[in-house]
Design a protein around this motif. Structure first.
Motif, short mmCIF file in Angstrom:
data_model
loop_
_atom_site.label_atom_id
_atom_site.label_comp_id
_atom_site.label_asym_id
_atom_site.label_seq_id
_atom_site.Cartn_x
_atom_site.Cartn_y
_atom_site.Cartn_z
N THR A 24 36.92 38.67 28.89
CA THR A 24 36.15 38.11 29.99
C THR A 24 35.19 37.05 29.46
N LEU A 46 43.08 40.79 28.23
CA LEU A 46 42.99 40.10 29.50
C LEU A 46 43.77 40.86 30.58
N ASN A 50 41.32 42.52 33.39
CA ASN A 50 41.31 41.77 34.64
C ASN A 50 42.33 42.25 35.67
N GLU A 63 47.60 32.59 35.93
CA GLU A 63 46.53 33.58 35.82
C GLU A 63 45.87 33.49 34.45
N ILE A 67 41.82 32.24 33.54
CA ILE A 67 40.83 33.06 32.84
C ILE A 67 40.43 32.41 31.52
N ARG A 70 37.73 29.99 32.37
CA ARG A 70 36.45 30.65 32.61
C ARG A 70 35.79 31.07 31.29
#
Length: 285
Positions: A24, A46, A50, A63, A67, A70
């Motif tokens: 994350t 991950l 997630n 996907e 991430i 981010r």
């Protein structure tokens, strides 16, 4: 790009690069705060964190890339991004690398598992030739400084150490910037692998996994340049949450847990930069 250059400098230093896994953006921020030099965006972590699923290749490219973006935005450190098998054939790898290299991450790796891929410390692995994917990745990158690591699961898939070395060498010749032999099974293999290649060697240590554990300085002395601890932080966080849940069930409150089972609210706000955002609110009102 900037993080590619940062990563290149790390690879030129003598110190081994200890790559803690982040599932994350918050984990990435904590890794940077602790003083580590890179963030490993862990594919298994991950998927676990997630999506609450095991590492069986069920996360899609879009996907994963979202991430990664981010996580990249949350830290100034270069990333080493797990891109699994590239999410399809060589042409899919081409598109994947196009998407990720635009983000200025630092480094990525792809692997040679046959789909559906799985964690290297699971079972029943099968591999496919990766040369075309390596060429596609090299051609696709919009970042000339992005480091391409290549992982092979040949040791688990074939059971042959000699064949694994031959496959890994072919990947080096195809353009791998570093080589990652997953699930090394004996102490002798761990000690031997770095001496076979002209590019840096990478090792992945999984607690109670297939590979014998060694201190980082000893791995450095053996010749390794990068060591992954992909999911140590994920497992630590799960342990902490489970302990906290048990505490509430037993004591009927969270009172008394600060600095014991949880960080204080003050430290939480410090880590997340609350005061800086508070000042921004004032500035733009």
């Amino acid at each position: 790009m900037e993080k590619g250059k940062q990563f290149k400098k790390l690879m030129e230093n003598e110190e081994i690069v200890v790559a803690m896994g982040a599932a994350t953006p918050l984990f990435a921020k904590l890794i940077e705060r602790a003083g580590f030099p890179v963030v490993n965006v862990t594919g298994a972590g991950l998927a676990n964190m997630n999506f609450a699923i095991p590492d069986y290749g069920m996360v899609t490219m879009t996907e994963q890339v979202e991430i990664i973006k981010r996580i990249n935005d949350a830290t100034s450190l270069p990333l080493i991004c797990d891109l699994d098998d590239g999410y399809g054939s060589a042409i899919n790898v081409y598109r994947t690398i196009k998407e990720v290299s635009r983000l200025d991450v630092g480094a990525v790796f792809i692997e040679d598992q046959q789909n559906p891929k799985r964690c290297g410390h699971f079972e029943d692995h099968a591999i496919i030739p990766l040369i075309g994917k390596i060429h596609a990745a090299k051609d696709a990158s919009s970042d000339p400084d992005m480091h391409l690591m290549v992982r092979t699961d040949a040791l688990s898939a074939t059971g042959s150490y000699e064949q694994t070395l031959e496959i890994a060498q072919a990947y080096v010749e195809a353009g791998a910037d570093s080589i990652f032999i997953e699930a090394i099974q004996t102490e002798q293999e761990v000690r031997d692998i770095p001496h076979h290649f002209s590019v840096p060697a990478v090792i992945n240590l999984v607690e109670k996994g297939k590979t014998p554990m060694f201190p980082n300085k000893e791995l450095q002395a053996m010749g390794y340049k990068i060591v992954f601890y992909g999911n140590a932080l994920l497992k630590a966080s799960m342990f902490g949450v489970m302990k906290m849940l048990d505490y509430v069930k037993e004591h009927d409150t969270t009172d008394g847990c600060d600095d014991q089972l949880m960080i204080t609210s003050a430290l939480r706000h410090e880590i997340l930069g609350k005061e800086a955002y508070k000042e921004l609110i004032k500035k733009y009102q």
